[in-house]
Write a protein that holds these residues in place. Structure first.
Motif, mmCIF file in Angstrom:
data_model
loop_
_atom_site.group_PDB
_atom_site.id
_atom_site.type_symbol
_atom_site.label_atom_id
_atom_site.label_comp_id
_atom_site.label_asym_id
_atom_site.label_seq_id
_atom_site.Cartn_x
_atom_site.Cartn_y
_atom_site.Cartn_z
ATOM 1 N N LEU A 20 25.092 -49.662 37.063
ATOM 2 C CA LEU A 20 24.010 -48.828 37.599
ATOM 3 C C LEU A 20 22.711 -49.620 37.701
ATOM 4 N N TYR A 21 22.445 -50.407 36.674
ATOM 5 C CA TYR A 21 21.207 -51.196 36.665
ATOM 6 C C TYR A 21 21.227 -52.269 37.744
ATOM 7 N N ALA A 22 22.362 -52.991 37.837
ATOM 8 C CA ALA A 22 22.454 -54.099 38.795
ATOM 9 C C ALA A 22 22.432 -53.603 40.240
ATOM 10 N N LEU A 23 23.051 -52.454 40.498
ATOM 11 C CA LEU A 23 23.185 -51.975 41.875
ATOM 12 C C LEU A 23 22.070 -51.040 42.323
ATOM 13 N N PHE A 24 21.507 -50.256 41.389
ATOM 14 C CA PHE A 24 20.563 -49.216 41.800
ATOM 15 C C PHE A 24 19.215 -49.278 41.091
ATOM 16 N N LEU A 25 19.228 -49.307 39.750
ATOM 17 C CA LEU A 25 17.995 -49.131 38.989
ATOM 18 C C LEU A 25 17.173 -50.405 38.831
ATOM 19 N N GLY A 26 17.838 -51.559 38.861
ATOM 20 C CA GLY A 26 17.163 -52.817 38.543
ATOM 21 C C GLY A 26 15.948 -53.097 39.388
ATOM 22 N N ASP A 27 16.097 -53.075 40.705
ATOM 23 C CA ASP A 27 14.982 -53.405 41.596
ATOM 24 C C ASP A 27 13.837 -52.413 41.453
ATOM 25 N N VAL A 28 14.176 -51.146 41.176
ATOM 26 C CA VAL A 28 13.140 -50.113 41.049
ATOM 27 C C VAL A 28 12.249 -50.383 39.851
ATOM 28 N N VAL A 29 12.865 -50.596 38.666
ATOM 29 C CA VAL A 29 12.060 -50.804 37.466
ATOM 30 C C VAL A 29 11.348 -52.150 37.496
ATOM 31 N N VAL A 30 11.957 -53.150 38.105
ATOM 32 C CA VAL A 30 11.302 -54.458 38.218
ATOM 33 C C VAL A 30 10.051 -54.345 39.088
ATOM 34 N N ASP A 31 10.146 -53.638 40.202
ATOM 35 C CA ASP A 31 8.983 -53.448 41.080
ATOM 36 C C ASP A 31 7.864 -52.710 40.368
ATOM 37 N N ASP A 32 8.233 -51.796 39.455
ATOM 38 C CA ASP A 32 7.225 -51.007 38.743
ATOM 39 C C ASP A 32 6.353 -51.850 37.816
#
Length: 272
Positions: A20-32
């Motif tokens: 979930l983190y690698a495919l969906f959540l990772g980029d979102v939280v990193v951008d934050d």
């Protein structure tokens, strides 16, 4: 460990969270956090998610190992134990110690996988001192989880009930440990519930150690870094006071002792 499928499913939550983190959540939280963390944002957030993952694994791995206790009840093997010259507390201690060992071993496997993932994504390995701290937290976290789950399992008498409870716990644990959504982004009432949840304190301890290195690379003001730690559940605040590392550790120890005693009382007064 002879049941390879059971071991695989004990690690299933680990693979699901990483996926979930690698495919969906990772980029979102990193951008934050890019505005504050800059080029270290990925290292910081990878460490954050993997620390939370370890707190989840300490619960799910222990939960899976207690399936043996349910099988013994269903297959009436527990009656053989009751007929033997072994006291109840010795039987309980046997289940507890074996589940603790299983939980620690699987959590160590999760730690290795986590470190491989962090390095593969451009991060750095933990130092020797940090590794020993993480191993210490694993022992505490698994001890607390083992005692709580032992108490819950003492109420189950069928495999179906245990499977249903395992599904519910496995689903909720990620949210209560603040993995999918940062703790600071939740309503205050939910944050209070999370702070009262022992695995959340285990997650905070893991984050304090595993995120120490990436935080040291950030040049943002101390106030901004502290605010980020509060938002992402690295630190918890209760009545304007930061909960210390030692306090969270004591909460885990106290939880383990209290629920182990409750489990002994519950099982001791259950008819043979």
């Amino acid at each position: 460990f002879r049941d390879h499928l059971a071991v695989f499913f004990s690690l299933m939550s680990l693979f699901i969270i990483i996926g979930l983190y690698a495919l969906f959540l990772g980029d979102v939280v990193v951008d934050d956090v890019k505005d504050i963390a800059g080029s270290n944002a990925r290292f910081l957030m990878d460490s954050w998610i993997m620390a939370g993952l370890l707190s989840v694994t300490s619960v799910t791995a222990t939960l899976g190992s207690f399936g043996i206790m349910i099988d013994d009840k269903v297959k009436k093997i527990s009656k053989d134990f009751s007929a033997s010259p072994i006291s109840r507390w010795q039987i309980i201690s046997g289940y507890t110690m074996s589940s603790w060992i299983v939980g620690v071993l699987i959590s160590i496997i999760a730690l290795i996988i986590s470190e491989v993932y962090i390095v593969a994504c451009g991060g750095k390995l933990l130092g020797i001192e940090q590794i020993f701290k993480v191993l210490f937290i694993i022992c505490l976290s698994v001890f607390s989880s083992t005692a709580v789950i032992l108490f819950l399992v003492s109420f189950f008498k069928s495999g179906n009930a245990f499977a249903a409870a395992s599904t519910v716990i496995g689903t909720l644990i990620g949210f209560l440990a603040g993995i999918y959504i940062p703790t600071g982004a939740l309503p205050s009432g939910v944050q209070t519930v999370i702070k009262a949840f022992p695995p959340s304190h285990a997650a905070a301890l893991f984050r304090q150690v595993m995120m120490e290195q990436p935080f040291s690379l950030i040049t943002a003001p101390a106030e901004a870094i502290e605010e980020m730690k509060l938002i992402f559940g690295v630190l918890y605040k209760f009545k304007d006071k930061i909960i210390s590392f030692s306090t969270s550790a004591l909460i885990l120890v106290a939880t383990g002792i209290i629920f182990f005693i409750l489990s002994v009382i519950k099982i001791s007064f259950t008819p043979r």
